[in-house]
Design an enzyme around this catalytic site. Structure first.
Site, short mmCIF file in Angstrom:
data_model
loop_
_atom_site.label_atom_id
_atom_site.label_comp_id
_atom_site.label_asym_id
_atom_site.label_seq_id
_atom_site.Cartn_x
_atom_site.Cartn_y
_atom_site.Cartn_z
N GLY A 46 41.48 39.05 35.34
CA GLY A 46 40.60 39.78 36.24
C GLY A 46 41.35 40.03 37.53
O GLY A 46 42.48 40.52 37.50
N GLU A 47 40.75 39.65 38.63
CA GLU A 47 41.40 39.86 39.94
C GLU A 47 41.40 38.51 40.64
O GLU A 47 40.35 37.98 41.00
CB GLU A 47 40.62 40.93 40.71
CG GLU A 47 41.49 41.76 41.60
CD GLU A 47 41.97 40.99 42.83
OE1 GLU A 47 43.19 41.04 43.13
OE2 GLU A 47 41.14 40.32 43.46
N CYS A 78 46.52 35.37 32.68
CA CYS A 78 46.78 36.40 33.70
C CYS A 78 46.22 35.97 35.06
O CYS A 78 46.76 35.04 35.66
CB CYS A 78 46.26 37.75 33.22
SG CYS A 78 47.08 39.11 34.07
N HIS A 171 47.49 38.50 27.73
CA HIS A 171 46.10 38.38 27.28
C HIS A 171 46.00 38.19 25.76
O HIS A 171 45.78 39.18 25.05
CB HIS A 171 45.33 39.66 27.64
CG HIS A 171 45.11 39.85 29.10
ND1 HIS A 171 44.01 39.36 29.75
CD2 HIS A 171 45.85 40.49 30.03
CE1 HIS A 171 44.07 39.68 31.04
NE2 HIS A 171 45.18 40.38 31.23
N GLU A 173 43.51 37.14 24.20
CA GLU A 173 42.13 37.46 23.80
C GLU A 173 41.91 38.96 23.61
O GLU A 173 40.90 39.36 23.05
CB GLU A 173 41.15 36.89 24.84
CG GLU A 173 40.99 37.68 26.13
CD GLU A 173 42.19 37.56 27.07
OE1 GLU A 173 43.19 36.89 26.73
OE2 GLU A 173 42.14 38.18 28.16
N1 GLN Z 1 46.84 41.67 38.94
C1 GLN Z 1 45.76 40.72 38.84
C2 GLN Z 1 45.84 39.70 39.96
O1 GLN Z 1 46.81 39.63 40.62
C3 GLN Z 1 45.78 40.02 37.49
C4 GLN Z 1 45.58 41.04 36.38
C5 GLN Z 1 44.96 40.49 35.13
O2 GLN Z 1 44.34 39.42 35.13
N2 GLN Z 1 45.07 41.24 34.06
O3 GLN Z 1 44.91 38.95 40.16
#
Ligand code: GLN
Length: 212
Positions: A46-47, A78, A171, A173
């Site tokens: 996610g972010e 990630c 990922h 998943e």
């Molecule tokens: N770029 C995102 C971050 O820095 C991570 C991207 C992802 O989870 N696919 O949080």
């Protein structure tokens, strides 16, 4: 056995579905009370800045750290990997510093925002892992307690394990790859029922191998 999936933000549904595909109940975790009774926790992509902020706002850091320190497996993909790192380049404050690594966010730059490749991950068996990278981080440094699970062809580190904490820059998943989740489920079963020889029946997952 139930495994939690942090569901504040990001691609948590795909992790719940992957757990379901291997016969494990995934529980969406949004509040500290949701952590009661789970045998492990997945932190999705996610972010990571948003995820860190929401973890703080909802008071989830302390119970997640307690769960990890009690030995339950924690698995980050990630953004989840970034959230678990001790050092995030650019001076971003760590929140769940369970992995003694330095990560760089968005390490592939705009030219290579997203890509897919096949990776050798020896701990999961001979068949390569199809790895999907989306604005992915890279592990730049690892401490002495950290095992490197996978590298890109150029040597850069993209999957690590430190004891009960596992993280991937990619990922699994999103690729129909279940072996990381099986590994986590096996670790969770062992954590939930360590009493081999204590008269209890071994959990069925204990006997399942990571690669069928
Ligand atoms: N770029 C995102 C971050 O820095 C991570 C991207 C992802 O989870 N696919 O949080």
């Amino acid at each position: 056995m139930r495994i939690g999936v942090l569901a504040l933000q990001g691609a948590f549904r795909e992790h719940v579905a992957t757990l379901a595909a291997i016969g494990v109940e995934g529980v969406e975790v949004r509040l500290p009370g949701d952590i009661d009774g789970i045998a492990g926790l997945v932190l999705p992509g996610g972010e990571s800045t948003t995820m860190r902020r929401l973890i703080r706002r909802w008071g989830l850091a302390a119970p997640i750290l307690d769960l990890a320190r009690a030995g339950a497996p924690i698995f980050g993909t990630c953004a989840g990997m970034i959230v678990l790192s001790r050092t995030i380049t650019g001076d971003e404050e760590p929140i769940l510093p369970l992995l003694d690594v330095v990560v760089e966010r968005n390490a592939f730059g705009r030219q290579l925002d997203s890509f897919e490749t096949d990776l050798a991950v020896p701990i999961l068996g001979e068949r390569p892992v199809h790895a999907i990278f989306i604005r992915a981080p890279i592990v730049e440094e690892v401490g002495p307690e950290v095992d490197v699970l996978a590298r890109l062809d150029d040597g850069r580190i993209v999957a690590v394990r430190q004891g009960n904490v596992v993280a991937t820059a990619f990922h699994p998943e999103l690729a129909g790859e279940t072996r990381f989740h099986r590994l986590v489920a096996t670790m969770a079963a062992e954590h939930a029922d360590p009493g081999e020889g204590a008269g209890r029946r071994p959990h069925p997952l204990r006997r399942s191998r990571v690669e069928p």
